[in-house]
Scaffold this motif. Structure first.
Motif, PDB file in Angstrom:
ATOM      1  N   THR A 164       0.824  -1.207   0.000  1.00  0.00           N
ATOM      2  CA  THR A 164       0.000   0.000   0.000  1.00  0.00           C
ATOM      3  C   THR A 164       0.864   1.265   0.000  1.00  0.00           C
ATOM      4  N   ARG A 165       0.226   2.377  -0.208  1.00  0.00           N
ATOM      5  CA  ARG A 165       0.908   3.679  -0.236  1.00  0.00           C
ATOM      6  C   ARG A 165       1.433   4.083   1.148  1.00  0.00           C
ATOM      7  N   ARG A 166       0.894   3.454   2.186  1.00  0.00           N
ATOM      8  CA  ARG A 166       1.350   3.761   3.551  1.00  0.00           C
ATOM      9  C   ARG A 166       2.506   2.858   3.983  1.00  0.00           C
ATOM     10  N   GLU A 167       3.124   2.189   2.990  1.00  0.00           N
ATOM     11  CA  GLU A 167       4.250   1.296   3.245  1.00  0.00           C
ATOM     12  C   GLU A 167       3.857   0.125   4.137  1.00  0.00           C
ATOM     13  N   HIS A 168       2.654  -0.377   3.891  1.00  0.00           N
ATOM     14  CA  HIS A 168       2.186  -1.576   4.569  1.00  0.00           C
ATOM     15  C   HIS A 168       2.167  -2.745   3.592  1.00  0.00           C
ATOM     16  N   LYS A 169       2.388  -3.936   4.128  1.00  0.00           N
ATOM     17  CA  LYS A 169       2.149  -5.165   3.380  1.00  0.00           C
ATOM     18  C   LYS A 169       0.958  -5.855   4.048  1.00  0.00           C
ATOM     19  N   VAL A 170      -0.091  -6.082   3.269  1.00  0.00           N
ATOM     20  CA  VAL A 170      -1.326  -6.648   3.816  1.00  0.00           C
ATOM     21  C   VAL A 170      -1.457  -8.080   3.335  1.00  0.00           C
ATOM     22  N   GLU A 171      -1.470  -9.029   4.275  1.00  0.00           N
ATOM     23  CA  GLU A 171      -1.633 -10.437   3.938  1.00  0.00           C
ATOM     24  C   GLU A 171      -3.092 -10.830   4.136  1.00  0.00           C
ATOM     25  N   VAL A 172      -3.651 -11.509   3.137  1.00  0.00           N
ATOM     26  CA  VAL A 172      -5.071 -11.843   3.190  1.00  0.00           C
ATOM     27  C   VAL A 172      -5.355 -13.054   2.310  1.00  0.00           C
ATOM     28  N   ARG A 173      -6.342 -13.850   2.709  1.00  0.00           N
ATOM     29  CA  ARG A 173      -6.780 -14.952   1.846  1.00  0.00           C
ATOM     30  C   ARG A 173      -7.488 -14.367   0.615  1.00  0.00           C
ATOM     31  N   ARG A 191     -12.282  -8.870   4.109  1.00  0.00           N
ATOM     32  CA  ARG A 191     -11.230  -8.566   5.078  1.00  0.00           C
ATOM     33  C   ARG A 191     -10.641  -7.172   4.888  1.00  0.00           C
ATOM     34  N   MET A 192     -10.563  -6.702   3.666  1.00  0.00           N
ATOM     35  CA  MET A 192      -9.968  -5.389   3.408  1.00  0.00           C
ATOM     36  C   MET A 192     -10.818  -4.250   3.958  1.00  0.00           C
ATOM     37  N   LYS A 193     -12.031  -4.543   4.387  1.00  0.00           N
ATOM     38  CA  LYS A 193     -12.838  -3.521   5.056  1.00  0.00           C
ATOM     39  C   LYS A 193     -12.191  -3.084   6.369  1.00  0.00           C
ATOM     40  N   LEU A 194     -11.308  -3.963   6.910  1.00  0.00           N
ATOM     41  CA  LEU A 194     -10.642  -3.660   8.176  1.00  0.00           C
ATOM     42  C   LEU A 194      -9.396  -2.807   7.991  1.00  0.00           C
ATOM     43  N   TYR A 195      -8.882  -2.754   6.782  1.00  0.00           N
ATOM     44  CA  TYR A 195      -7.601  -2.073   6.578  1.00  0.00           C
ATOM     45  C   TYR A 195      -7.608  -0.590   6.962  1.00  0.00           C
ATOM     46  N   PRO A 196      -8.663   0.179   6.700  1.00  0.00           N
ATOM     47  CA  PRO A 196      -8.627   1.601   7.084  1.00  0.00           C
ATOM     48  C   PRO A 196      -8.283   1.840   8.552  1.00  0.00           C
ATOM     49  N   LYS A 197      -8.503   0.859   9.428  1.00  0.00           N
ATOM     50  CA  LYS A 197      -8.171   1.014  10.842  1.00  0.00           C
ATOM     51  C   LYS A 197      -6.655   1.041  11.078  1.00  0.00           C
ATOM     52  N   THR A 205       3.551  -4.911   8.554  1.00  0.00           N
ATOM     53  CA  THR A 205       2.699  -5.917   7.922  1.00  0.00           C
ATOM     54  C   THR A 205       1.368  -6.010   8.657  1.00  0.00           C
ATOM     55  N   VAL A 206       0.293  -5.923   7.891  1.00  0.00           N
ATOM     56  CA  VAL A 206      -1.052  -6.071   8.432  1.00  0.00           C
ATOM     57  C   VAL A 206      -1.536  -7.473   8.074  1.00  0.00           C
ATOM     58  N   HIS A 207      -1.847  -8.269   9.083  1.00  0.00           N
ATOM     59  CA  HIS A 207      -2.289  -9.642   8.860  1.00  0.00           C
ATOM     60  C   HIS A 207      -3.819  -9.684   8.986  1.00  0.00           C
ATOM     61  N   PRO A 242       5.046  -4.285  13.201  1.00  0.00           N
ATOM     62  CA  PRO A 242       5.842  -3.155  12.718  1.00  0.00           C
ATOM     63  C   PRO A 242       7.069  -3.648  11.956  1.00  0.00           C
ATOM     64  N   GLU A 243       7.517  -2.840  11.003  1.00  0.00           N
ATOM     65  CA  GLU A 243       8.704  -3.211  10.221  1.00  0.00           C
ATOM     66  C   GLU A 243       9.947  -3.237  11.095  1.00  0.00           C
TER      67      GLU A 243
END
Length: 243
Positions: A200-209, A216-222, A230-232, A241-242
């Motif tokens: 993502t643009r916020r330098e996150h890596k989001v892992e999701v099925r 699940r991506m509805k939770l990402y804005p939090k 990394t957001v699991h 945190p990195e």
């Protein structure tokens, strides 16, 4: 009956006979009028005035006007009355990029086609080019994009022939535009073919099925205010945190 009454009866005009004569005349005039109207209509159909001389196409961004015109079945010079709205709509809806069609026939010889296309929501990295992915889950193999637009997410490292990729595009199409705008790349998670990792643009890596991505991506804005990491978004939800 006396003589006076007999004279009155004789003076009564034959009203019924005159009505029949008048009705016959009206029918004759009507027949002649319709006959000439029919002749004029036939002459009009045979004249260039009834042939399509102008076709305008608006609203298209992905498809070219030539492609829309060819798929519609309409051509210059064909009969204005030969254009059937349902046939044109049916022809154009066979194109996966077309969402809605509005056909306006302006007598005597103008056709106006307004096209609404499904928006592009991402690009698929096909090594040689970037292929647009549409909001309906379809991707346009025949419309490659040769330069990367960073306003759109890019799907990298996927085999388009696999069922997992089909699930991914379907799930991704259901993401809100606000969430998609945060995503830079979508890649398969290493050694886990049923999972994806989104950068993502916020330098996150989001892992999701893959099959749970839209939900699940509805939770990402939090997690938007979290530092790089990394957001699991798995069976359990947590953040690493990195550093």
């Amino acid at each position: 009956m006396d003589k006076g009454e007999g004279d009155m009866v004789e003076r009564v005009p034959p009203f019924r006979i005159r009505v029949e004569h008048k009705a016959s005349s009206l029918w004759a005039v009507l027949f002649i009028f319709l006959f000439f109207i029919g002749i004029l209509f036939v002459l009009f159909l045979r004249s260039p005035l009834s042939h399509i001389s102008k076709i305008t196409i608006t609203g298209n961004q992905i498809l070219t006007k030539q492609e829309i015109l060819q798929q519609s079945g309409i051509r210059l010079g064909m009969s204005f009355f030969g254009v059937k709205t349902k046939d044109v709509e049916s022809n154009l809806h066979r194109v996966s990029a077309v969402k809605q069609i509005t056909l306006d026939k302006q007598f005597p010889n103008t056709i106006m086609i307004k096209v609404e296309e499904y928006p592009v929501i991402a690009y698929i990295d096909d090594e040689q080019a970037l292929i647009p992915l549409l909001a309906n889950g379809a991707f346009l193999q025949t419309y490659p994009v040769t330069s990367m637009l960073r306003t759109m997410p890019v799907m990298e490292g996927w085999d388009k022939e696999k069922a997992s990729f089909s699930k991914l595009t379907s799930q991704f199409a259901h993401l809100p535009a606000s969430t998609r705008s945060q995503i830079l790349t979508v890649q398969p998670l290493e050694n886990k073919p049923a999972y994806a990792v989104l950068t993502t643009r916020r330098e996150h890596k989001v892992e999701v099925r893959i099959d749970q991505l839209a939900e699940r991506m509805k939770l990402y804005p939090k997690f938007l205010k979290q530092p790089p990491g990394t957001v699991h978004l798995l069976e359990s939800v947590w953040f690493t945190p990195e550093h």
